[in-house]
Design a protein around this motif. Structure first.
Motif, PDB file in Angstrom:
ATOM      1  N   GLU A  79     -41.944 -30.073   6.904  1.00 32.50           N
ATOM      2  CA  GLU A  79     -41.286 -28.764   6.934  1.00 32.50           C
ATOM      3  C   GLU A  79     -40.979 -28.339   5.500  1.00 32.50           C
ATOM      4  N   ASP A  80     -41.392 -27.119   5.149  1.00 32.31           N
ATOM      5  CA  ASP A  80     -41.217 -26.666   3.768  1.00 32.31           C
ATOM      6  C   ASP A  80     -39.940 -25.868   3.537  1.00 32.31           C
ATOM      7  N   ASN A 135     -39.442 -36.470   4.442  1.00 32.41           N
ATOM      8  CA  ASN A 135     -39.652 -35.045   4.679  1.00 32.41           C
ATOM      9  C   ASN A 135     -40.718 -34.547   3.713  1.00 32.41           C
ATOM     10  N   ARG A 139     -43.459 -31.490   2.338  1.00 30.37           N
ATOM     11  CA  ARG A 139     -43.514 -30.032   2.248  1.00 30.37           C
ATOM     12  C   ARG A 139     -44.946 -29.504   2.220  1.00 30.37           C
ATOM     13  N   LEU A 195     -47.202 -24.468   5.656  1.00 31.40           N
ATOM     14  CA  LEU A 195     -46.489 -25.280   4.670  1.00 31.40           C
ATOM     15  C   LEU A 195     -46.401 -24.594   3.309  1.00 31.40           C
ATOM     16  N   ALA A 196     -45.655 -25.215   2.385  1.00 32.94           N
ATOM     17  CA  ALA A 196     -45.255 -24.582   1.126  1.00 32.94           C
ATOM     18  C   ALA A 196     -46.418 -24.092   0.275  1.00 32.94           C
TER      19      ALA A 196
END
Length: 265
Positions: A143-144, A166, A168, A191-192
């Motif tokens: 998760e970003d 976690n 990103r 995503l990021a």
């Protein structure tokens, strides 16, 4: 309004429910298709005296509960998939998913399952006990968005699990997964760095097996039934109870399979 017009808007969410009940996209979608075929044969299966959403889930529940493998009796001659389904306490899980994942009120869920509010409360209590028996595991969060990642971490830890890491980006997620070998993956879709959580999960599952829950702001795009799609899906913005329910469902199926494999060995 035609029956098809009443049903169509609910089909993506009914697929989500069916997949969570059965533990797989294919079997869940088959049950939804069976319900649609039954409605063509007998439109009276759709109770127009109920709210539309209650009526379609009630029709589905009648089809689901009419199947012997979804009842409480176990068939010793059944195949592996059927035995796996037969081990699950059916009605408590339906009650839990209807309220925690599908967002029905207790009164609406009681209408879906055609039971009294008191009976529904007892079913949910039973489900809670079963879910409490789940074995804790390590969870990788992909998760970003920092705030969402933190919320997921708190929820996962509150369920008794450990957050392994976690990630990103896709590359970060694959590296962490191969190094940490988590027992569960929670993955955002976008995503990021513009990479895809779907691609990250594809890479991860190519190396080892683990249950995966996808998180997206556009769940309908992954619930069409037209291609390989996620079995477990959480919509953004998510409710805490939904995350708890879906995590428990994913690990329930995985734990059942792991225990059977260990017994067979």
């Amino acid at each position: 309004m035609s029956l098809s017009a009443l049903i169509a808007p609910q089909l993506p969410f009914l697929r989500r429910y069916a997949r969570a009940l059965s533990g797989a996209q294919t079997s869940g979608d088959v049950y939804v298709a069976a319900m649609l075929e039954a409605l063509i044969e007998d439109p009276a299966l759709f109770d127009r005296d109920c709210e539309n959403r209650v009526a379609i889930y009630r029709a589905f529940s009648r089809i689901w509960n009419a199947m012997p493998i979804n009842g409480k009796a176990e068939s010793h001659e059944a195949g592996a998939a059927e035995r796996r389904l037969a081990e699950i306490t059916p009605l408590p899980r339906q009650a839990f998913l209807l309220t925690a994942v599908e967002g029905f009120t207790p009164d609406q869920a009681a209408q879906v399952l055609e039971c009294s509010p008191a009976e529904l409360s007892a079913l949910i209590e039973t489900a809670g006990r079963e879910i409490g028996e789940q074995v804790a595991t390590d969870v990788l969060i992909i998760e970003d968005e920092p705030v969402i990642a933190m919320d997921l971490e708190n929820l996962v830890q509150g369920l008794g699990h450990k957050v392994a890491g976690n990630a990103r980006t896709r590359a970060e997620a694959v590296e962490m997964a191969l190094r940490l070998r988590p027992g569960l993956v929670l993955a955002d879709i976008h995503l990021a760095d513009g990479s895809s959580g779907l691609d990250a999960v594809h890479d991860i599952l190519g190396a080892f097996s683990a249950p995966v829950i996808f998180i997206t702001a556009y769940p309908e795009s992954l619930l069409t039934g037209e291609r390989p799609e996620p079995t477990f899906l959480i919509a953004k913005p998510f409710e805490e109870d939904m995350v708890r329910a879906v995590v428990s469902q994913a690990l329930f199926f995985d734990a059942k399979a792991a225990r059977r494999a260990a017994t067979a060995a």
